[in-house]
Motif scaffolding. Structure first.
Motif, short mmCIF file in Angstrom:
data_model
loop_
_atom_site.label_atom_id
_atom_site.label_comp_id
_atom_site.label_asym_id
_atom_site.label_seq_id
_atom_site.Cartn_x
_atom_site.Cartn_y
_atom_site.Cartn_z
N LEU A 147 17.08 39.90 34.34
CA LEU A 147 16.51 41.07 33.63
C LEU A 147 16.63 42.32 34.49
O LEU A 147 16.87 43.43 33.99
N ALA A 148 16.49 42.15 35.82
CA ALA A 148 16.64 43.31 36.71
C ALA A 148 18.07 43.83 36.65
O ALA A 148 18.32 45.05 36.61
N LEU A 149 19.03 42.92 36.59
CA LEU A 149 20.44 43.32 36.46
C LEU A 149 20.64 44.07 35.15
O LEU A 149 21.25 45.13 35.09
N GLU A 150 20.07 43.52 34.06
CA GLU A 150 20.23 44.18 32.75
C GLU A 150 19.63 45.58 32.79
O GLU A 150 20.24 46.54 32.30
N THR A 151 18.47 45.70 33.43
CA THR A 151 17.83 47.02 33.50
C THR A 151 18.72 48.02 34.22
O THR A 151 18.91 49.15 33.77
N ARG A 152 19.33 47.58 35.33
CA ARG A 152 20.20 48.49 36.09
C ARG A 152 21.42 48.89 35.25
O ARG A 152 21.77 50.06 35.16
N LEU A 153 22.01 47.91 34.59
CA LEU A 153 23.20 48.20 33.78
C LEU A 153 22.84 49.06 32.57
O LEU A 153 23.58 49.97 32.19
N ALA A 154 21.68 48.78 31.98
CA ALA A 154 21.26 49.57 30.81
C ALA A 154 20.96 51.01 31.22
O ALA A 154 21.31 51.97 30.51
N ALA A 155 20.34 51.20 32.41
CA ALA A 155 20.07 52.56 32.90
C ALA A 155 21.38 53.29 33.16
O ALA A 155 21.55 54.46 32.80
N ASP A 156 22.34 52.60 33.76
CA ASP A 156 23.66 53.22 33.99
C ASP A 156 24.27 53.68 32.66
O ASP A 156 24.85 54.75 32.55
N ALA A 157 24.09 52.83 31.62
CA ALA A 157 24.67 53.17 30.31
C ALA A 157 23.97 54.39 29.72
O ALA A 157 24.62 55.32 29.22
N VAL A 158 22.62 54.40 29.81
CA VAL A 158 21.87 55.55 29.27
C VAL A 158 22.30 56.83 29.98
O VAL A 158 22.52 57.87 29.35
N GLY A 159 22.48 56.75 31.29
CA GLY A 159 22.82 57.95 32.06
C GLY A 159 24.30 58.27 32.07
O GLY A 159 24.72 59.28 32.63
N GLY A 160 25.08 57.41 31.40
CA GLY A 160 26.54 57.58 31.48
C GLY A 160 27.09 58.48 30.39
O GLY A 160 26.45 58.73 29.36
N SER A 161 28.33 58.93 30.62
CA SER A 161 28.97 59.85 29.66
C SER A 161 29.37 59.13 28.37
O SER A 161 29.51 59.73 27.31
N GLU A 162 29.53 57.79 28.46
CA GLU A 162 29.94 57.05 27.26
C GLU A 162 28.85 57.12 26.19
O GLU A 162 29.14 57.35 25.01
N SER A 163 27.59 56.98 26.62
CA SER A 163 26.51 57.02 25.62
C SER A 163 26.32 58.45 25.12
O SER A 163 25.91 58.66 23.98
N ASP A 164 26.64 59.44 25.97
CA ASP A 164 26.59 60.83 25.47
C ASP A 164 27.50 60.97 24.25
O ASP A 164 27.11 61.50 23.21
#
Ligand SMILES: CCCCCCCCCCCCC[C@H](O)CC(=O)SCCNC(=O)CCNC(=O)[C@H](O)C(C)(C)COP(=O)(O)OP(=O)(O)OC[C@H]1O[C@@H](n2cnc3c(N)ncnc32)[C@H](O)[C@@H]1OP(=O)(O)O
Length: 258
Positions: free
Chosen positions: A222-239
């Motif tokens: 779950l900690a890994l998922e949180t890190r990857l999900a945060a990266d996605a939220v902060g990433g240009s792809e989700s923008d």
């Protein structure tokens, strides 16, 4: 050529092409699969893996190449085969198995290393190795139980039981209802196109999260998922993804800079 690659936009179709030997996996096939899996993920966003002909997806390891091998000689070959399947399993361009016929032994193990599988009604799955005095050597003892549960996996391996396409679907080996053989390729390519339309970094993160998470304590996963999900939220792809949603258009992830 024992492995044929066809490009279809962001999707690639890889076909094991040894129909005269029911697409048995020999050293040449493994070398070519390794080369394809090294080259394609940078060019295709999703890969379909299938076999030539209507009889077999793959009849497993080429038994003619097994005869006379010592344990010392077989071990590096097994490791090489394991590495090819591990590359398929972790590919940033998810590999979808389109099971067009018999998937036996290493052929079934190849299916289990793919992200998911679709199948024709003529597909069937078995691990006949113990009947040959062998054991599955390309991950079958580990991956099958992760899909079906240990009891069904032991039943398949200890009795040589062959799963027909419908039973494979019921057990989760195949993710969609089996289709007529003539419809398999279009179904597999349609699924691949769906994957290819997703954010590529999101796809890679999901592949990594599931792969690592399966063998991690839940809190670590779950900690890994949180890190990857945060990266996605902060990433240009989700923008781009969210902007496209608001603008009621399809996202153009290709234009997104890392
Ligand atoms: C990856 C290989 C690298 C090379 C070195 C390997 C060393 C390291 C060990 C690798 C271990 C990998 C781990 C894996 O888990 C082990 C296996 O996969 S063991 C193999 C398991 N597969 C089988 O047991 C299936 C065998 N085949 C059949 O049962 C039948 O052929 C069939 C698929 C049900 C089809 O039956 P039919 O329609 O009746 O057709 P035939 O039987 O007449 O076949 C036609 C023709 O093809 C030949 N053939 C079929 N399968 C194989 C095969 N797996 N290897 C070699 N040749 C095969 C068959 O002998 C016929 O040939 P012919 O008689 O016409 O010369």
């Amino acid at each position: 050529m024992s492995v044929v690659v066809e490009r279809d936009g962001a999707v690639a179709v890889v076909r094991i092409d040894r129909p005269e030997r029911h697409n048995a996996l020999n050293a040449d096939v493994l070398r070519r699969l390794h080369a394809v899996m090294t080259d394609l993920p940078g060019k295709a966003r999703a890969i379909v893996l299938t076999g030539s002909g209507r009889r077999a997806f793959s009849a497993g390891a080429d038994l003619d190449e097994l005869v006379g091998l010592s344990a010392a000689d077989a071990e590096p070959v097994l490791r090489a085969g394991q590495a090819v399947l591990r590359g398929i399993e972790r590919s940033p361009a998810p590999v979808i198995a389109a099971v067009n016929g018999l998937a036996l032994g290493g052929g079934f193990e190849l299916v289990l290393a793919c992200s998911f599988a679709v199948a024709s009604t003529e597909a069937a799955f078995a691990l006949p190795e113990p009947g040959l005095g062998l054991i599955p050597g390309y991950g079958g003892t580990q991956r099958l139980a992760r899909v079906t549960g240990p009891a069904a996996a032991r039943h398949v391996m200890l009795t040589g039981h062959r799963l027909d396409a419908l039973r494979a679907y019921e057990l989760g080996v195949v993710v969609l209802p089996p289709v007529h053989p003539d419809a398999l390729r279009s179904l597999a390519v349609a699924q691949a196109r769906k994957v290819a339309g997703m954010g590529p970094r999101a796809v890679r993160a999901i592949v990594d999260a599931v792969d690592v998470g399966l063998d991690s304590p839940l809190d670590d996963a779950l900690a890994l998922e949180t890190r990857l999900a945060a990266d996605a939220v902060g990433g240009s792809e989700s923008d781009e993804g969210v902007r496209a949603f608001k603008e009621k258009r399809r996202p153009c992830f290709e234009a997104v800079t890392p």
